[in-house]
Design a protein around this motif. Structure first.
Motif, PDB file in Angstrom:
ATOM      1  N   GLU A 107     -15.188 -38.275 -11.767  1.00 32.77           N
ATOM      2  CA  GLU A 107     -14.828 -37.112 -12.524  1.00 32.77           C
ATOM      3  C   GLU A 107     -15.856 -36.799 -13.542  1.00 32.77           C
ATOM      4  O   GLU A 107     -15.910 -35.525 -13.861  1.00 32.77           O
ATOM      5  CB  GLU A 107     -13.344 -37.233 -12.936  1.00 32.77           C
ATOM      6  CG  GLU A 107     -12.122 -36.939 -12.016  1.00 32.77           C
ATOM      7  CD  GLU A 107     -10.602 -36.825 -12.615  1.00 32.77           C
ATOM      8  OE1 GLU A 107     -10.727 -36.693 -13.818  1.00 32.77           O
ATOM      9  OE2 GLU A 107      -9.807 -36.649 -11.839  1.00 32.77           O
ATOM     10  N   ASP A 108     -16.071 -37.785 -14.138  1.00 30.27           N
ATOM     11  CA  ASP A 108     -16.917 -37.695 -15.541  1.00 30.27           C
ATOM     12  C   ASP A 108     -18.782 -37.625 -15.102  1.00 30.27           C
ATOM     13  O   ASP A 108     -19.047 -38.032 -14.026  1.00 30.27           O
ATOM     14  CB  ASP A 108     -16.684 -38.685 -16.341  1.00 30.27           C
ATOM     15  CG  ASP A 108     -15.336 -38.679 -16.928  1.00 30.27           C
ATOM     16  OD1 ASP A 108     -14.792 -37.587 -17.181  1.00 30.27           O
ATOM     17  OD2 ASP A 108     -14.738 -39.641 -16.765  1.00 30.27           O
ATOM     18  N   SER A 132     -13.962 -33.678 -14.588  1.00 33.63           N
ATOM     19  CA  SER A 132     -13.450 -33.628 -15.854  1.00 33.63           C
ATOM     20  C   SER A 132     -14.748 -33.082 -16.796  1.00 33.63           C
ATOM     21  O   SER A 132     -15.713 -33.524 -17.019  1.00 33.63           O
ATOM     22  CB  SER A 132     -12.949 -34.938 -16.375  1.00 33.63           C
ATOM     23  OG  SER A 132     -12.595 -34.923 -17.774  1.00 33.63           O
ATOM     24  N   THR A 133     -14.403 -32.035 -17.273  1.00 37.68           N
ATOM     25  CA  THR A 133     -15.452 -31.392 -18.338  1.00 37.68           C
ATOM     26  C   THR A 133     -14.543 -30.442 -19.405  1.00 37.68           C
ATOM     27  O   THR A 133     -13.818 -29.870 -18.990  1.00 37.68           O
ATOM     28  CB  THR A 133     -16.456 -30.559 -17.500  1.00 37.68           C
ATOM     29  OG1 THR A 133     -17.359 -29.877 -18.723  1.00 37.68           O
ATOM     30  CG2 THR A 133     -15.808 -29.494 -16.669  1.00 37.68           C
ATOM     31  N   ASN A 180     -11.336 -43.847 -11.589  1.00 35.82           N
ATOM     32  CA  ASN A 180     -11.621 -42.683 -12.337  1.00 35.82           C
ATOM     33  C   ASN A 180     -12.010 -41.372 -11.351  1.00 35.82           C
ATOM     34  O   ASN A 180     -12.762 -40.352 -11.868  1.00 35.82           O
ATOM     35  CB  ASN A 180     -12.950 -42.661 -13.304  1.00 35.82           C
ATOM     36  CG  ASN A 180     -12.630 -43.599 -14.585  1.00 35.82           C
ATOM     37  OD1 ASN A 180     -11.395 -43.725 -15.001  1.00 35.82           O
ATOM     38  ND2 ASN A 180     -13.372 -44.536 -15.044  1.00 35.82           N
TER      39      ASN A 180
END
Length: 332
Positions: A107-108, A132-133, A180
């Motif tokens: 996600e990162d 994810s942001t 993650n």
């Protein structure tokens, strides 16, 4: 007829044939130009890898649907590495593709490269997994399964199964997907929330299986050594890890599906076959067939149209609660 007249006749015939051929060539070129305009959309797609039957089925569907819709597909396989996906996206930007789509392995860590795509005016579609942001506008939409709902459906099945068996205490081990990653986080959260209010449920341990068959086997060996007879349920985040775990369970002297309840997610053919054999109790579907939605969304984006921020396919649960012989072929 004299030789002079015969020569003129031949010349006129040759000129007429040449004229007809010229018209044919011109028409052919015009047709080719129309086809090119119809298929001028270039889609850059970065796939995570080919770690599972699900992923292979997803790649096949993307390729088939691109051909069906007449879209030029630039396809790159990242072989399970984020740095390979970032490099692929930068190549797509340099090539000036019309749309970028990718399935993020985690996600990162995407802000920089996606900002580059945004600055280049290239819309980005997330396929299968989210990122994810805190930055807005880096992606246009997410096309993929509702992973949280899949976890909930797995938990709801377990509650029904425990009721049917009259269990008063249920010890669970969880083999999760890649740490993650979106499906790992959401399948874990959905399952945990579904069983949270049932006091019988106890998760002994959650361990990272990385969505790989080999890791599923390794994790299962460790869990059996650590907990042995205490294990009542195995909740596995995908079929590959489940299929890796089953032989280890049998080697340890347990009957999967009977001595230990087995819950899996994906719904590939091999897992469904094992469900039918009674060695898996429940398989929550996660369809890999997302190609149609990806292509139609890419076409809309190039045309400047608005698209839905989230597009989920309809999915179901296959389990020992139903007549499994009636489950149709899965196609992946």
């Amino acid at each position: 007829m004299g030789n002079h007249k015969k020569g003129l006749l031949k010349r006129y015939i040759c000129m007429a044939v040449g004229f007809v051929l010229s018209l044919s060539l011109f028409a052919g070129c015009s047709k080719g130009s129309n086809q090119e305009s119809e298929t001028s959309l270039i889609l850059g797609f970065s796939q995570i890898g080919s770690e599972s039957a699900w992923r292979i089925g997803n790649t096949k569907d993307i390729e088939e649907q691109a051909e069906k819709y007449g879209i030029n597909l630039m396809f790159e396989n990242a072989n399970q590495k984020q740095e390979n996906q970032i490099a692929a996206i930068r190549r797509f930007i340099a090539y000036k593709v019309d749309v970028i789509a990718f399935s993020p392995i985690v996600e990162d860590g995407w802000d920089n490269v996606l900002t580059e795509a945004k600055d280049a005016g290239i819309p980005v579609i997330l396929v299968d997994r989210d990122i994810s942001t805190e930055k807005e506008g880096l992606t246009t939409c997410l096309i993929g399964a509702d992973f949280y709902r899949e976890g909930v459906m797995a938990g709801e099945y377990l509650i029904r199964k425990a009721d049917a068996l009259g269990l008063d205490h249920v010890n669970i081990v969880e083999i999760t997907g890649t740490e993650n990653s979106t499906p790992m986080r959401q399948r874990q959260a959905g399952f945990a929330d579904a069983i949270a209010n049932d006091s019988r449920m106890n998760i002994l341990e959650s361990i990272d299986g990385d969505f790989l068959k080999s890791r599923g086997a390794e994790c299962m060996r460790y869990l059996l050594d650590e907990y042995g007879d205490d294990i009542d349920v195995i909740y596995s985040h995908n079929d590959e890890m489940t299929l890796g775990a089953l032989p280890e369970i049998e080697k340890a002297g347990y009957a999967p599906g009977k001595d230990i309840i087995i819950i899996s997610i994906d719904g590939g053919q091999e897992a469904i076959d094992v469900l039918k054999e009674g060695k898996i109790n429940c398989v929550v579907e996660c369809t890999p067939k997302l190609g149609k939605e990806v292509m139609e969304t890419a076409i809309k984006l190039k045309a400047g149209e608005e698209v839905n921020e989230v597009i989920h396919p309809v999915e179901q649960v296959f389990s020992d609660e139903q007549d499994t012989s009636k489950i149709p072929e899965r196609g992946y």
